[in-house]
Structures are given as structure tokens and as C-alpha cells.
Design an enzyme around this catalytic site. Structure first.
Site, mmCIF file in Angstrom:
data_model
loop_
_atom_site.group_PDB
_atom_site.id
_atom_site.type_symbol
_atom_site.label_atom_id
_atom_site.label_comp_id
_atom_site.label_asym_id
_atom_site.label_seq_id
_atom_site.Cartn_x
_atom_site.Cartn_y
_atom_site.Cartn_z
ATOM 1 N N GLU A 124 38.981 50.898 37.386
ATOM 2 C CA GLU A 124 40.006 50.505 38.364
ATOM 3 C C GLU A 124 40.464 51.698 39.186
ATOM 4 O O GLU A 124 40.644 51.597 40.406
ATOM 5 C CB GLU A 124 41.221 49.866 37.660
ATOM 6 C CG GLU A 124 40.908 48.586 36.897
ATOM 7 C CD GLU A 124 40.523 47.415 37.797
ATOM 8 O OE1 GLU A 124 40.582 47.547 39.040
ATOM 9 O OE2 GLU A 124 40.140 46.361 37.253
ATOM 10 N N ASP A 251 29.280 41.957 37.454
ATOM 11 C CA ASP A 251 29.134 41.846 38.914
ATOM 12 C C ASP A 251 28.804 43.127 39.687
ATOM 13 O O ASP A 251 27.725 43.275 40.267
ATOM 14 C CB ASP A 251 30.387 41.167 39.522
ATOM 15 C CG ASP A 251 31.725 41.701 38.986
ATOM 16 O OD1 ASP A 251 31.716 42.702 38.255
ATOM 17 O OD2 ASP A 251 32.773 41.120 39.326
ATOM 18 N N GLU A 348 39.653 30.363 39.169
ATOM 19 C CA GLU A 348 39.022 31.542 38.583
ATOM 20 C C GLU A 348 37.652 31.176 37.990
ATOM 21 O O GLU A 348 36.711 31.948 38.088
ATOM 22 C CB GLU A 348 39.943 32.121 37.492
ATOM 23 C CG GLU A 348 39.475 33.405 36.837
ATOM 24 C CD GLU A 348 39.685 34.654 37.709
ATOM 25 O OE1 GLU A 348 40.138 34.532 38.865
ATOM 26 O OE2 GLU A 348 39.392 35.766 37.229
ATOM 27 N N GLU A 367 36.487 37.777 47.066
ATOM 28 C CA GLU A 367 35.017 37.744 47.092
ATOM 29 C C GLU A 367 34.444 36.674 48.010
ATOM 30 O O GLU A 367 33.464 36.909 48.724
ATOM 31 C CB GLU A 367 34.473 37.577 45.666
ATOM 32 C CG GLU A 367 34.589 38.815 44.795
ATOM 33 C CD GLU A 367 35.978 39.087 44.224
ATOM 34 O OE1 GLU A 367 36.887 38.239 44.440
ATOM 35 O OE2 GLU A 367 36.173 40.111 43.560
HETATM 36 C C1 DMJ Z 1 38.599 44.024 42.825
HETATM 37 O O1 DMJ Z 1 39.287 45.021 42.168
HETATM 38 C C2 DMJ Z 1 37.149 44.392 43.008
HETATM 39 O O2 DMJ Z 1 36.585 43.604 43.999
HETATM 40 C C3 DMJ Z 1 36.354 44.258 41.739
HETATM 41 O O3 DMJ Z 1 34.979 44.499 41.947
HETATM 42 C C4 DMJ Z 1 36.519 42.879 41.162
HETATM 43 N N1 DMJ Z 1 37.898 42.470 41.069
HETATM 44 C C5 DMJ Z 1 38.809 42.714 42.144
HETATM 45 C C6 DMJ Z 1 38.959 41.599 43.139
HETATM 46 O O4 DMJ Z 1 38.802 40.338 42.680
#
Ligand code: DMJ
Length: 463
Positions: A124, A251, A348, A367
Site C-alpha cells: 500500500e 491482480d 465487491e 477498476e
Molecule cells: C487500489 O489501491 C489499487 O488499484 C490496487 O491495485 C487495488 N485496490 C485499490 C483500488 O480498488
């Protein structure tokens, strides 16, 4: 005779109304938006960003986030790392909100304290803070931002000191102590864009090498059929959850293989991406009568384990576009859009085989909008602008609060929850704005976005 005519007319009316309804419910209406309409949409998005930024300033200035319902500040680790101002800064700049960008940058330049005795999550902090500091350094030339990025990188480096070179989940910014041996592909494999750019700008190759080694060590542990699982021990290198997919937790590992290949011209990454893409397509893609989905599978056998897809998985059309497969991207985007329209805001998680919501929250995630932006850029098909309009209208209707925006606890009831994550500024609003703004605002082909939507300039870099 009259009865027959009335009957035929009634059947025709029924047929036509069903046909028209089916078109408007199932697909975005592909009416071209004029330049003026697009500009007006961009202005609307910008106004909402400004309004939410003002709310952050009013109630949470100097803190990580605003809790939009209670109007209270929130700090992830008990003391601030300026998460929202840092994550939001390039969005403010891209939108031309200069006074707001300047005050955020002054706050960061003068107040960001990285020497704190706190354990932070590498992933993060890397994607949100390090990515943003580097991107904003490139946008503004402010050398203080690069100094801060270098300091942050140096404080984070001990995370890579595991026997495998794959990072521990947490690192203490003051002591360099680490914790968290169980990690996942996304957290291990989504560091190379940021550390690679830090190496490019500081000339310190070590940053690139450590992040790349982590990615390679992870890739080496893929199964014989080429998939990775959901949880791995960074000390032993053994998988503890063999569930494969493109979902959250995996992902951005795939995203970074492709993006690092493009950004740095790294041929190893290009090969790892190509191999992974083949396995993803063979075992995770699920072509069904109602369209294309991507589900979960066992990493060793390839057997389908769950027919789950969700708001995080909706990043994948963007990756497919970047990888050159706009056709497959378009098919998957149509499914994401169905997911959005099921309750008027995407959940979600969804069981796509039953079209049943399995996790009903919506966290203001970007996304699906990110993929829409990539697809619009590559096709210029008006249907993607119409999709963008749908997202904007729904966000405005259901997530807008009296002063900011809030996530939803349940997309079926539209009950709001007290959360506005910094990625709402960094990604959701930025991608929505860029979808409608003129291409010259941020030329798509001149940058690679990190997974938090921080643009990095493409140019010859380190290998
Ligand atoms: C963000 O912090 C980034 O896109 C991460 O790759 C996935 N989660 C969140 C947004 O949904």
C-alpha cells in the site's frame, strides 16, 4: 378480422417495447457524445473532485483520510502519512486545480514525516505513496518529492531481506524491522514500477534489482501449468493457498509483469507476462453463453474452484488492452458492465454462474472505470463514454454525501458506509476525468500508470 388486427398490433407493440428495453438495459447506448458534451462531463467530474477535496480539507487536513459520514479524520497507523494529499496530488494537477495542488504539495514538502516507529504495509505504501511521490516529481520537477521518495525507498528496503528475496508484508519505517511471512502475489509482485522509477531517478540500481528479484522469485514458484496461488510464505517459498485467479491479492502481479516490460523494456518481464497470459487464458478465462468471465481455479490442476468475479477483477480489460487484445478486453468489459448494472452499482464480488451477489459492498473502486478509459482510448467507441456516464450518474446518486463521497455497505440497499479511501481521488476520479477530457490532458501513450493510477513517464530507462 378487427380482432386479428388488434391482436397483431398488440404483439408487435410488445415485441418492440421488449426489444427497445433490452437494448437500453443490456448495453450502453452507443450515441456519440459531442466535444461540448464530453467537456461538460469532464467539468462535472472535476467539480465533484473539488467538492470532496474541500471536505477533506475542512475535516481531515493533514490526516490520512476523511471518514465522510462522521466527518472525522482517520490515520491508518495512528499517526499520519498524508495518504490522501499524496495520493490525490497528481489528480489535482491533471484536473488543473493548481491552488489546491500547490497547497497539497506544500503540506507534503514540509510536513511528511517518514521517520516513524510504525509497521506499514509495503504494498500500500509503495503503490500509493512512493508511486505518487515519483509521479508528482516528474509532473512538477519538485526535487523535495524525489528526496522524500528516496528516503521512503531506503526505509522500506529491509522488507526484501527474506531468505527468498520476496518481501515481508510489513516493515517498520524507523527500525527497519519486518513482520508478516505470509504474503500474496499482488503484494510481492507489484513493486517494480515504483522501485524501478526510483532507480531511474536516483541512479541507485539496487532499488530495481531488489524489486525485480522479488518478482522473479515469485514467478519461479508458479505451478507446472503456469499459475500462481493466493498465499505464499516468503521465508520458505511454499504456497499456503493454491487458489489461482485474477482477483485482489493476485491482480497487480500480472499487471506489473506487462507494465514493467513496457516501461523499462525489460525482456524477462515480457517473457514472464507472455507465459502468464497463456495460463490465464487457458485456465481462468470462462467463456459462457452469457459472455466472457474470469473465475478461480486450482493452481496445480487448473480445475475451476469458484465462479467468482468482482470489482477488483474489473481491472483486467485494461491489461488486455495494453497487451494488445482489445477484442477480449471488450468482451470482458461487457461482463463487468453487466455486473455494474445488476444493482445499479457494482458489488465487491459476484457469482457469475448464478448472477448472485456474494459480497455486496462497494468501496468506491476505480477498476471498471480504468478499463473503460483504456477501451475508449483504443477504440473510440462511443459506448464507453456512455458507460462512463452511467458510472458517474450512479456515483452521484448513491455515493454522494452532503459534502463528499462515501463507499456503500450494500449495493442492493445503497446504504452508505463511513469510508472514502484515498484511491477515490487517485484513481476513480482521475480515470473518470481522463475518459471525458481531451487526449492532450495526459497523452495516454506517453505514460504507464502504476496500479494506483500514478502516471510514470515512458522513456528509455534501466533494464
Ligand atoms: C487500489 O489501491 C489499487 O488499484 C490496487 O491495485 C487495488 N485496490 C485499490 C483500488 O480498488
Amino acid at each position: 378480422m378487427r380482432f386479428v388486427r388488434v391482436f397483431v398490433a398488440a404483439v408487435m407493440v410488445l415485441f418492440l417495447s421488449k426489444h427497445v428495453f433490452a437494448q437500453s438495459a443490456d448495453s450502453a447506448v452507443p450515441r456519440a457524445m459531442t466535444t461540448t458534451e464530453k467537456a461538460a462531463m469532464a467539468e462535472k467530474v472535476k467539480a465533484e473532485a473539488l467538492r470532496s477535496w474541500e471536505a477533506y480539507k475542512k475535516y481531515a487536513w493533514g490526516h490520512d483520510e476523511l471518514h465522510p459520514l462522521s466527518k472525522k479524520p482517520f490515520d491508518w497507523y495512528g499517526s499520519t502519512l498524508l495518504m490522501t494529499p499524496i495520493d490525490a496530488l497528481d489528480t489535482l494537477t491533471v484536473m488543473g486545480l493548481k491552488p489546491q495542488a500547490d497547497e497539497a504539495r506544500t503540506l507534503i514538502d514540509t510536513k511528511l514525516n517518514l521517520d516513524q516507529d510504525i509497521y506499514v504495509k509495503d504494498f500500500e505504501i509503495t503503490i500509493r505513496l512512493l508511486g505518487a511521490l515519483l509521479s508528482n516529481y516528474e509532473l512538477t520537477g519538485d526535487k523535495r518529492l524525489l528526496e522524500l521518495a528516496d528516503e521512503l525507498g531506503r526505509r522500506m528496503l529491509p522488507m526484501f531481506n527474506s531468505p527468498t528475496g520476496m518481501p515481508y508484508e510489513y516493515v517498520n519505517l524507523h527500525t527497519g524491522a519486518v513482520r508478516g511471512t505470509k504474503s500474496n502475489p499482488a503484494e510481492i509482485g507489484s513493486l517494480l514500477i515504483e522501485y524501478g522509477m526510483l532507480a531511474r531517478h536516483t541512479g541507485k540500481q539496487e532499488y530495481y534489482d531488489k524489486a525485480k528479484r522479488a518478482l522473479v522469485e515469485l514467478y519461479k514458484r508458479r505451478s507446472p501449468i503456469g499459475l500462481v496461488g493466493s498465499e505464499i510464505d516468503v521465508e520458505t517459498g511454499k504456497w499456503s493457498d493454491p487458489t489461482a485467479g485474477i482477483m485482489g491479492g493476485i491482480d497487480s502481479y500480472y499487471e506489473y509483469l506487462l507494465k514493467a516490460a513496457i516501461l523499462f523494456g525489460d525482456q524477462d518481464c515480457a517473457k514472464m507476462w507472455r507465459d502468464s497470459e497463456t495460463a490465464i487464458d487457458k485456465y481462468l478465462a470462462d467463456r459462457r453463453p452469457d459472455g466472457l468471465w474470469y473465475g478461480y481455479a486450482d493452481m496445480n490442476t487448473g480445475a475451476r474452484t469458484h465462479t467468482f468475479y468482482g470489482s477488483l477483477d474489473a481491472f483486467f480489460p485494461a491489461v488486455l488492452v495494453l497487451g494488445g487484445d482489445a477484442r477480449q478486453a471488450a468482451d470482458l468489459q461487457d461482463s463487468s458492465y453487466k455486473m455494474w448494472n445488476l444493482a445499479g452499482v457494482e458489488p465487491e464480488q459476484l457469482d457469475y454462474a448464478k448472477m448472485q451477489i456474494t459480497a455486496a459492498n462497494y468501496e468506491l473502486r476505480p477498476e471498471i472505470i480504468e478499463s473503460t478509459y483504456y477501451l475508449y482510448h483504443s477504440t473510440h467507441d462511443a459506448k464507453y463514454l456512455a458507460m462512463g456516464q452511467t458510472y458517474f450518474d450512479a456515483l452521484h446518486k448513491y455515493c454522494r454525501t452532503d459534502e463528499a463521497y462515501a463507499a456503500l455497505a450494500d449495493v442492493r440497499t445503497k446504504k452508505q458506509k463511513d469510508s472514502m479511501e484515498s484511491f477515490f481521488f487517485a484513481e476513480t476520479l482521475k480515470y473518470l476525468y481522463l475518459l471525458f477530457a481531451p487526449e492532450s490532458t495526459l497523452p495516454f501513450d506517453s505514460v504507464i500508470f502504476n496500479t494506483e493510477a500514478h502516471p510514470m513517464q515512458r522513456s528509455a530507462g534501466l533494464k
